[in-house]
Structure formats: C-alpha cells, structure tokens
Design a protein around this motif. Sequence first.
Motif, mmCIF file in Angstrom:
data_model
loop_
_atom_site.group_PDB
_atom_site.id
_atom_site.type_symbol
_atom_site.label_atom_id
_atom_site.label_comp_id
_atom_site.label_asym_id
_atom_site.label_seq_id
_atom_site.Cartn_x
_atom_site.Cartn_y
_atom_site.Cartn_z
ATOM 1 N N MET A 1 -11.238 -15.620 -10.687
ATOM 2 C CA MET A 1 -11.202 -15.375 -9.240
ATOM 3 C C MET A 1 -9.843 -14.785 -8.860
ATOM 4 O O MET A 1 -8.818 -15.396 -9.103
ATOM 5 N N SER A 2 -9.886 -13.600 -8.292
ATOM 6 C CA SER A 2 -8.634 -12.927 -7.977
ATOM 7 C C SER A 2 -8.465 -12.832 -6.462
ATOM 8 O O SER A 2 -9.361 -12.353 -5.767
ATOM 9 N N PRO A 3 -7.354 -13.304 -5.912
ATOM 10 C CA PRO A 3 -7.166 -13.246 -4.459
ATOM 11 C C PRO A 3 -7.173 -11.797 -3.956
ATOM 12 O O PRO A 3 -6.673 -10.893 -4.638
ATOM 13 N N LEU A 4 -7.716 -11.615 -2.773
ATOM 14 C CA LEU A 4 -7.898 -10.257 -2.242
ATOM 15 C C LEU A 4 -7.264 -10.105 -0.870
ATOM 16 O O LEU A 4 -7.342 -11.028 -0.044
ATOM 17 N N TYR A 5 -6.704 -8.960 -0.627
ATOM 18 C CA TYR A 5 -6.235 -8.596 0.709
ATOM 19 C C TYR A 5 -7.212 -7.557 1.248
ATOM 20 O O TYR A 5 -7.508 -6.556 0.585
ATOM 21 N N VAL A 6 -7.715 -7.782 2.455
ATOM 22 C CA VAL A 6 -8.802 -6.953 2.987
ATOM 23 C C VAL A 6 -8.267 -5.946 4.008
ATOM 24 O O VAL A 6 -7.520 -6.323 4.921
ATOM 25 N N TYR A 7 -8.679 -4.692 3.863
ATOM 26 C CA TYR A 7 -8.195 -3.634 4.755
ATOM 27 C C TYR A 7 -9.243 -3.176 5.769
ATOM 28 O O TYR A 7 -8.923 -2.897 6.916
ATOM 29 N N ALA A 8 -10.470 -3.038 5.305
ATOM 30 C CA ALA A 8 -11.461 -2.428 6.199
ATOM 31 C C ALA A 8 -12.860 -2.623 5.644
ATOM 32 O O ALA A 8 -13.050 -2.923 4.460
ATOM 33 N N LEU A 9 -13.821 -2.467 6.547
ATOM 34 C CA LEU A 9 -15.219 -2.340 6.124
ATOM 35 C C LEU A 9 -15.543 -0.859 6.188
ATOM 36 O O LEU A 9 -15.030 -0.132 7.044
ATOM 37 N N MET A 10 -16.424 -0.422 5.302
ATOM 38 C CA MET A 10 -16.694 1.016 5.221
ATOM 39 C C MET A 10 -18.195 1.240 5.078
ATOM 40 O O MET A 10 -18.885 0.448 4.424
ATOM 41 N N ALA A 11 -18.677 2.302 5.701
ATOM 42 C CA ALA A 11 -20.084 2.674 5.506
ATOM 43 C C ALA A 11 -20.117 3.919 4.632
ATOM 44 O O ALA A 11 -19.319 4.837 4.821
ATOM 45 N N GLY A 12 -21.008 3.954 3.675
ATOM 46 C CA GLY A 12 -21.155 5.126 2.816
ATOM 47 C C GLY A 12 -20.074 5.208 1.758
ATOM 48 O O GLY A 12 -19.293 4.278 1.558
ATOM 49 N N GLU A 13 -20.055 6.347 1.094
ATOM 50 C CA GLU A 13 -19.100 6.562 0.011
ATOM 51 C C GLU A 13 -17.876 7.303 0.551
ATOM 52 O O GLU A 13 -18.010 8.211 1.372
ATOM 53 N N PRO A 14 -16.671 6.943 0.100
ATOM 54 C CA PRO A 14 -15.486 7.709 0.526
ATOM 55 C C PRO A 14 -15.525 9.117 -0.053
ATOM 56 O O PRO A 14 -16.041 9.325 -1.156
ATOM 57 N N GLU A 15 -15.003 10.071 0.716
ATOM 58 C CA GLU A 15 -15.025 11.466 0.256
ATOM 59 C C GLU A 15 -13.985 11.726 -0.825
ATOM 60 O O GLU A 15 -14.085 12.707 -1.556
ATOM 61 N N GLU A 16 -12.955 10.876 -0.879
ATOM 62 C CA GLU A 16 -11.893 11.021 -1.891
ATOM 63 C C GLU A 16 -11.586 9.629 -2.438
ATOM 64 O O GLU A 16 -12.000 8.632 -1.840
ATOM 65 N N PRO A 17 -10.825 9.544 -3.544
ATOM 66 C CA PRO A 17 -10.454 8.212 -4.055
ATOM 67 C C PRO A 17 -9.736 7.393 -2.984
ATOM 68 O O PRO A 17 -9.051 7.948 -2.115
ATOM 69 N N LEU A 18 -9.890 6.072 -3.058
ATOM 70 C CA LEU A 18 -9.333 5.197 -2.026
ATOM 71 C C LEU A 18 -7.807 5.117 -2.074
ATOM 72 O O LEU A 18 -7.167 4.844 -1.066
ATOM 73 N N GLY A 19 -7.232 5.325 -3.250
ATOM 74 C CA GLY A 19 -5.776 5.265 -3.368
ATOM 75 C C GLY A 19 -5.269 3.846 -3.503
ATOM 76 O O GLY A 19 -6.000 2.937 -3.902
#
Lengths: 239, 115
Positions: A1-19
């Motif tokens: 189990m790895s702790p996570l920091y959450v940035y956003a919810l997203m719909a669909g696929e990103p057009e470019e890598p998330l970075g």
Amino acid sequence: MSPLYVYALMAGEPEEPLGAGLAGEPLQLLSSAGLRVVAGDMAARPAPAPAALEAHDAVVRRLAERAAAVLPVRFGEWVEGEEALAERLAPRAASLAEALALVRGCVQMTLRVFGEPSQVEFQDPADRSDRSDLSEPAPGPGTRYLAARRREFERSRSLPEIEPLRKALQPLLRAERVRRQETGRLVGTAYHLVPREAAGAYLGTLQAVGGTEGRLPAGHRVAASGPWPPYAFGPEGLP
Amino acid sequence: MSTREVVQLAVEEVEALRAELERHASAEAPRWNADPEEVQRSVARLVLALVEFLRRLLERQAIRRMEADTLTPEEVENIGVALMRLEETLHEIAARFGLDPEELNLDLGPLGRLI
C-alpha cells in the motif's frame, strides 16, 4: 500500500503524458470507485507552504490543458493508499461524475467584488413579509425565525451588487458559485464556469459594460481573474 | 491557461483578501484542553459545539423542507420555535462557561467552518 497525493479527477484520456507532481513524483491515472483519479506516490502530506501551493496549482493547470474535463482536488488531499482512496470516493462517486460532466470543456473565471457591503439591501425573492392577503394569519415567532435564517443563508450565497453584470455575462455562464465574505472591503466572490473558448468574451463583456463601475453601486468595483482550472466546482475535500 | 492575467488591486483590497485567507487559516477546531483549570470550559466548548452543529443541520433541513413546501404552516412554526429555544439555551449555557457563540463554530477541516 503506497500513500497517494491526489491532484484531480479526470474524464477520458489525457492528450499528453501526465508528467510529474509537486515533489517530482511521476503522476498516475488510477481507476477508483468508477472515477479516473490523477495522483502521485507521496510518503506524507505536504505542508501548506507558498511554494507547495504554487506547485500544486501548476500541476492542476497542466492537467486541465491536457484533458477535456478535469475536476481539481484542493491542496492537501492525501490518502494512505488506493483502497483508502476508493473508500473515500465511493459515497460521492455519482455527484463527482456529475461535477466532471459539468466542467467538461470549461474554465473558471473569478470575480471579486470590493466595496461597502451594507449599501445594497438583500431582497429575498421568497420573502412574504409584505403579504398582500391580509386575511392570512400573521406568522408566529417560529416561522419568522426560520424565515430570517433562510434569508441569512440566501444572503451568504448572493451578491446583488453585481446583478447587472451577471445579466450581461449570463449567456456565457454554464454555472455559478457565489460566496458572500464581507471581510473588510471584500464583499464577496462569484466563481463563473464558462466554456474555455468563451474566456476572452467574458473579459471583453466585463470591459464593455462601462468599465463595470457604471453598472455597480457607488463605491464598488470588481476585479476579474482567470481563466483558472475549475477549483470552485471541484469536490470540497474528499469525503 | 498558460498566461496569467494581471489584476490591479488597491492596498485595502489586498488587505481584505489577506484577512479572508487568515480567517480560514486560523480556523481552530475545538480541542479538549488537559489544563485542570480549563478542563470544564474546554469540555463544555466541545460538547456545545457538537450540539450547535446538529442544531444547524436540523435548521438547514427545515429550511430545505420549507422551500420544498413539504411542511404545514403549523409544523414550520413548531420547528422554528424549537430551534429558536435550542439556540437560546445553547447561548445561555455557553455564557455560563464564558464562551462566545462564535467559539461554537465547528471547524470541518477541508470543508472550512460550519457557519
């Protein structure tokens, strides 16, 4: 189990890598409770320092440019792992999916209203205190108490000072959130959700309506900023 | 979204924004204080804040039902009187412990203050 920091919810696929995220961690697109969540591995919750806040905002802005619909999660949302994330999202999954649909293709414009708050009287459209039918019995103290609380609540979500501006902007608005703050000269803030391509028209309309001041009560002015990711239309903290 | 709009603000307006930020940043959740001199007041604050939180929830629910016209005028009156008396009672008890009603404003963490 790895702790996570959450940035956003997203719909669909990103057009470019998330970075990368605010600590340089690679971002992941996770499926959780039927939603798509952008998060990064992070051992501990980041402290709310200006640099961290700016870095969080930079990540959210980048994500908003790379997907049709991004619902920002406010700074500091950290969970113990994917299971904990799903547990927290599940109770609100339906409303979050609705919010994602609402912000699709939109940006947020923020209108801060400055002036003297006491100059404009709030008119509750449902106020029946000027009853025309005098055959009705006068309301008792309990009814008057609840009516007053209702007016107070409505007032906290209204900015009648900018009503003329709202009318001019209305065709561009997909949604609106209002907070009456009355802190010093800050009367309140209107958060407007507008289609991404209408952000320029929004600012143009504000300028066109007489530099705004002609349409506002004396001593008032507005300061518009944006476009922003739709922060005011995102989840109020994960459940 | 790659460019940032510059917004010109007067000093007083920047101060107002700063005050609003500080108001949120300084929101302090009621905590139990182990100091023997303060323990009664501290516990009273916690308990009263919780009751005030529930009272506000009931009030919002009553207002929603008023708006939806699902309450009779008599029910509105009775609920209103009950909530009003509960508020008066809370404030009286708070005053006995030297608490200001604003100190019963429960902080909900990321959701901000209740009231």
